[in-house]
Design a protein around this motif. Structure first.
Motif, mmCIF file in Angstrom:
data_model
loop_
_atom_site.group_PDB
_atom_site.id
_atom_site.type_symbol
_atom_site.label_atom_id
_atom_site.label_comp_id
_atom_site.label_asym_id
_atom_site.label_seq_id
_atom_site.Cartn_x
_atom_site.Cartn_y
_atom_site.Cartn_z
ATOM 1 N N ARG A 90 0.842 -1.207 0.000
ATOM 2 C CA ARG A 90 0.000 0.000 0.000
ATOM 3 C C ARG A 90 0.870 1.247 0.000
ATOM 4 N NH1 ARG A 90 -4.061 -0.442 4.513
ATOM 5 N NH2 ARG A 90 -2.172 -0.373 5.735
ATOM 6 N N ASP A 91 1.935 1.253 0.807
ATOM 7 C CA ASP A 91 2.829 2.414 0.875
ATOM 8 C C ASP A 91 3.511 2.679 -0.466
ATOM 9 O OD1 ASP A 91 2.128 2.792 3.526
ATOM 10 O OD2 ASP A 91 3.937 1.840 4.311
ATOM 11 N N ASP A 92 3.890 1.605 -1.165
ATOM 12 C CA ASP A 92 4.508 1.767 -2.487
ATOM 13 C C ASP A 92 3.531 2.432 -3.455
ATOM 14 O OD1 ASP A 92 6.862 0.544 -1.653
ATOM 15 O OD2 ASP A 92 6.312 -1.422 -2.468
ATOM 16 N N LEU A 93 2.277 2.000 -3.417
ATOM 17 C CA LEU A 93 1.279 2.557 -4.332
ATOM 18 C C LEU A 93 0.968 4.012 -4.002
ATOM 19 C CD1 LEU A 93 -1.168 -0.444 -4.778
ATOM 20 C CD2 LEU A 93 0.731 0.269 -6.238
ATOM 21 N N VAL A 94 0.950 4.349 -2.725
ATOM 22 C CA VAL A 94 0.744 5.746 -2.323
ATOM 23 C C VAL A 94 1.889 6.600 -2.865
ATOM 24 C CG1 VAL A 94 0.719 7.319 -0.336
ATOM 25 C CG2 VAL A 94 -0.705 5.267 -0.318
ATOM 26 N N SER A 95 3.108 6.104 -2.772
ATOM 27 C CA SER A 95 4.266 6.844 -3.290
ATOM 28 C C SER A 95 4.183 7.036 -4.801
ATOM 29 C CB SER A 95 5.565 6.107 -2.946
ATOM 30 O OG SER A 95 5.800 6.142 -1.566
ATOM 31 N N VAL A 96 3.788 5.993 -5.522
ATOM 32 C CA VAL A 96 3.643 6.086 -6.977
ATOM 33 C C VAL A 96 2.573 7.120 -7.318
ATOM 34 C CG1 VAL A 96 2.868 4.852 -9.051
ATOM 35 C CG2 VAL A 96 4.467 3.758 -7.486
ATOM 36 N N ALA A 97 1.448 7.053 -6.620
ATOM 37 C CA ALA A 97 0.356 7.993 -6.887
ATOM 38 C C ALA A 97 0.810 9.431 -6.661
ATOM 39 C CB ALA A 97 -0.851 7.663 -6.018
ATOM 40 N N ARG A 98 1.510 9.664 -5.567
ATOM 41 C CA ARG A 98 1.995 11.023 -5.289
ATOM 42 C C ARG A 98 2.982 11.480 -6.354
ATOM 43 N NH1 ARG A 98 2.302 10.116 1.078
ATOM 44 N NH2 ARG A 98 0.289 11.038 1.603
ATOM 45 N N SER A 99 3.871 10.602 -6.767
ATOM 46 C CA SER A 99 4.858 10.994 -7.779
ATOM 47 C C SER A 99 4.200 11.239 -9.137
ATOM 48 C CB SER A 99 5.980 9.956 -7.886
ATOM 49 O OG SER A 99 5.519 8.764 -8.476
ATOM 50 N N ASN A 100 3.030 10.631 -9.371
ATOM 51 C CA ASN A 100 2.283 10.851 -10.606
ATOM 52 C C ASN A 100 1.353 12.053 -10.505
ATOM 53 O OD1 ASN A 100 3.402 8.770 -12.099
ATOM 54 N ND2 ASN A 100 1.885 7.272 -11.463
ATOM 55 N N GLY A 101 1.404 12.770 -9.377
ATOM 56 C CA GLY A 101 0.593 13.978 -9.229
ATOM 57 C C GLY A 101 -0.867 13.725 -8.892
ATOM 58 N N ALA A 102 -1.158 12.582 -8.321
ATOM 59 C CA ALA A 102 -2.547 12.266 -7.961
ATOM 60 C C ALA A 102 -3.066 13.254 -6.929
ATOM 61 C CB ALA A 102 -2.627 10.846 -7.408
ATOM 62 N N ASP A 103 -4.358 13.530 -7.002
ATOM 63 C CA ASP A 103 -4.916 14.457 -6.020
ATOM 64 C C ASP A 103 -5.121 13.761 -4.678
ATOM 65 O OD1 ASP A 103 -7.429 13.191 -5.981
ATOM 66 O OD2 ASP A 103 -8.374 14.688 -7.249
ATOM 67 N N ASP A 104 -5.446 14.560 -3.679
ATOM 68 C CA ASP A 104 -5.544 14.045 -2.314
ATOM 69 C C ASP A 104 -6.602 12.965 -2.153
ATOM 70 O OD1 ASP A 104 -3.518 15.749 -1.531
ATOM 71 O OD2 ASP A 104 -4.880 17.293 -0.764
ATOM 72 N N ARG A 111 -2.906 -4.505 2.699
ATOM 73 C CA ARG A 111 -1.548 -3.969 2.802
ATOM 74 C C ARG A 111 -0.698 -4.318 1.593
ATOM 75 N NH1 ARG A 111 0.506 -3.990 8.931
ATOM 76 N NH2 ARG A 111 -1.341 -3.017 9.793
ATOM 77 N N ARG A 112 -1.128 -5.324 0.846
ATOM 78 C CA ARG A 112 -0.355 -5.775 -0.319
ATOM 79 C C ARG A 112 -1.318 -6.074 -1.458
ATOM 80 N NH1 ARG A 112 4.614 -6.495 -1.119
ATOM 81 N NH2 ARG A 112 5.466 -8.012 -2.545
ATOM 82 N N PHE A 113 -0.889 -5.707 -2.660
ATOM 83 C CA PHE A 113 -1.743 -5.868 -3.836
ATOM 84 C C PHE A 113 -0.992 -6.639 -4.910
ATOM 85 C CE2 PHE A 113 -2.940 -2.091 -1.556
ATOM 86 C CZ PHE A 113 -4.312 -2.220 -1.461
ATOM 87 N N ASP A 114 -1.690 -7.614 -5.511
ATOM 88 C CA ASP A 114 -1.077 -8.460 -6.535
ATOM 89 C C ASP A 114 -1.113 -7.824 -7.918
ATOM 90 O OD1 ASP A 114 -0.447 -10.492 -4.727
ATOM 91 O OD2 ASP A 114 -2.441 -11.381 -4.931
ATOM 92 N N GLY A 115 -2.007 -6.862 -8.131
ATOM 93 C CA GLY A 115 -2.108 -6.218 -9.431
ATOM 94 C C GLY A 115 -3.173 -5.136 -9.421
ATOM 95 N N PRO A 116 -3.342 -4.470 -10.553
ATOM 96 C CA PRO A 116 -4.313 -3.373 -10.638
ATOM 97 C C PRO A 116 -5.739 -3.778 -10.267
ATOM 98 C CG PRO A 116 -2.896 -3.389 -12.563
ATOM 99 C CD PRO A 116 -2.585 -4.636 -11.797
ATOM 100 N N ASN A 117 -6.150 -4.976 -10.663
ATOM 101 C CA ASN A 117 -7.511 -5.424 -10.332
ATOM 102 C C ASN A 117 -7.691 -5.555 -8.825
ATOM 103 O OD1 ASN A 117 -8.261 -5.505 -13.012
ATOM 104 N ND2 ASN A 117 -7.865 -7.695 -13.223
ATOM 105 N N ASP A 118 -6.658 -5.992 -8.150
ATOM 106 C CA ASP A 118 -6.677 -6.119 -6.700
ATOM 107 C C ASP A 118 -6.864 -4.741 -6.045
ATOM 108 O OD1 ASP A 118 -6.566 -7.829 -4.521
ATOM 109 O OD2 ASP A 118 -4.376 -7.836 -4.405
#
Length: 64
Positions: A22-36, A48-55
């Motif tokens: 989850r923390d990795d995805l939050v970091s990616v979203a922030r670096s991509n300029g995602a809104d709050d 806490r862990r995701f296997d892919g986009p569908n997850d």
């Protein structure tokens, strides 16, 4: 943005490598300029862990 759409989520997570925490995805979203709203939804996703986009979609939108 009024409501979060699956497309908004996909754009925010562009370039994410899976499986991902989850923390990795939050970091990616922030670096991509995602809104709050997108970041908040990811931070409060039920997993806490995701296997892919569908997850991620299932956790954020409660479908599946």
């Amino acid at each position: 943005m009024a409501d979060l759409s699956p497309i908004d989520l996909q754009k925010a997570l562009k370039g994410a490598d899976y499986p991902a925490s989850r923390d990795d995805l939050v970091s990616v979203a922030r670096s991509n300029g995602a809104d709050d709203k997108v970041v908040d939804k990811l931070e409060h996703a039920g997993k806490r862990r995701f296997d892919g986009p569908n997850d991620v979609q299932k956790a954020v939108f409660g479908k599946g």
